[in-house]
Design a protein around this motif. Structure first.
Motif, PDB file in Angstrom:
ATOM      1  N   PHE A  57     -48.001   9.046  20.545  1.00 47.79           N
ATOM      2  CA  PHE A  57     -48.355  10.417  20.186  1.00 47.79           C
ATOM      3  C   PHE A  57     -49.624  10.851  20.923  1.00 47.79           C
ATOM      4  O   PHE A  57     -49.703  11.961  21.463  1.00 47.79           O
ATOM      5  CB  PHE A  57     -48.547  10.531  18.669  1.00 47.79           C
ATOM      6  N   ARG A  58     -50.620   9.971  20.957  1.00 43.84           N
ATOM      7  CA  ARG A  58     -51.872  10.272  21.654  1.00 43.84           C
ATOM      8  C   ARG A  58     -51.636  10.471  23.150  1.00 43.84           C
ATOM      9  O   ARG A  58     -52.214  11.365  23.765  1.00 43.84           O
ATOM     10  CB  ARG A  58     -52.893   9.155  21.428  1.00 43.84           C
ATOM     11  N   LEU A  59     -50.781   9.635  23.748  1.00 40.41           N
ATOM     12  CA  LEU A  59     -50.486   9.765  25.174  1.00 40.41           C
ATOM     13  C   LEU A  59     -49.797  11.080  25.488  1.00 40.41           C
ATOM     14  O   LEU A  59     -50.038  11.676  26.542  1.00 40.41           O
ATOM     15  CB  LEU A  59     -49.616   8.599  25.650  1.00 40.41           C
TER      16      LEU A  59
ATOM     17  N   GLY B  60     -45.751   9.830  28.598  1.00 41.86           N
ATOM     18  CA  GLY B  60     -44.828   9.299  27.614  1.00 41.86           C
ATOM     19  C   GLY B  60     -44.437   7.885  27.992  1.00 41.86           C
ATOM     20  O   GLY B  60     -44.698   7.427  29.104  1.00 41.86           O
ATOM     21  N   ILE B  61     -43.816   7.208  27.029  1.00 44.41           N
ATOM     22  CA  ILE B  61     -43.325   5.859  27.276  1.00 44.41           C
ATOM     23  C   ILE B  61     -41.889   5.804  26.789  1.00 44.41           C
ATOM     24  O   ILE B  61     -41.594   6.208  25.660  1.00 44.41           O
ATOM     25  CB  ILE B  61     -44.176   4.805  26.554  1.00 44.41           C
ATOM     26  N   LYS B  62     -40.995   5.327  27.657  1.00 46.47           N
ATOM     27  CA  LYS B  62     -39.600   5.198  27.249  1.00 46.47           C
ATOM     28  C   LYS B  62     -39.116   3.795  27.563  1.00 46.47           C
ATOM     29  O   LYS B  62     -39.642   3.124  28.457  1.00 46.47           O
ATOM     30  CB  LYS B  62     -38.721   6.240  27.924  1.00 46.47           C
ATOM     31  N   ASP B  63     -38.136   3.341  26.789  1.00 47.17           N
ATOM     32  CA  ASP B  63     -37.552   2.020  26.986  1.00 47.17           C
ATOM     33  C   ASP B  63     -36.370   2.122  27.942  1.00 47.17           C
ATOM     34  O   ASP B  63     -35.450   2.910  27.715  1.00 47.17           O
ATOM     35  CB  ASP B  63     -37.100   1.431  25.652  1.00 47.17           C
ATOM     36  N   VAL B  64     -36.411   1.321  28.996  1.00 44.14           N
ATOM     37  CA  VAL B  64     -35.340   1.299  29.998  1.00 44.14           C
ATOM     38  C   VAL B  64     -35.002  -0.153  30.285  1.00 44.14           C
ATOM     39  O   VAL B  64     -35.837  -0.885  30.806  1.00 44.14           O
ATOM     40  CB  VAL B  64     -35.766   2.011  31.304  1.00 44.14           C
TER      41      VAL B  64
END
Length: 69
Positions: free
Chosen positions: A34-36, A42-46
């Protein structure tokens, strides 16, 4: 701080510093993400890896180093 160079994608040192600084401030991974987002990241799982992205386009910047998990 060194660059994360995995699969040809490089995350710049200032971005890694921001990720690290915000991770130490956050109480959970959810709060950290949320802070990022407030900074436009953002951070996503790949495929089992976490990838840092630039919002809102979703441009992939590189794989998150394991020390951030």
């Amino acid at each position: 701080m060194a660059h994360a160079d995995i699969g040809g994608a490089v995350i710049d040192a200032p971005v890694l510093d921001l990720l690290k600084r915000e991770r130490t401030k956050a109480l959970s991974a959810r709060e950290w993400k949320f802070r990022l987002a407030g900074y436009g990241y953002g951070i996503k799982d790949v495929a089992g890896a976490q990838v840092v992205t630039k919002l809102p386009q979703g441009t992939e910047l590189g794989v998150l180093p394991t020390q951030f998990h």
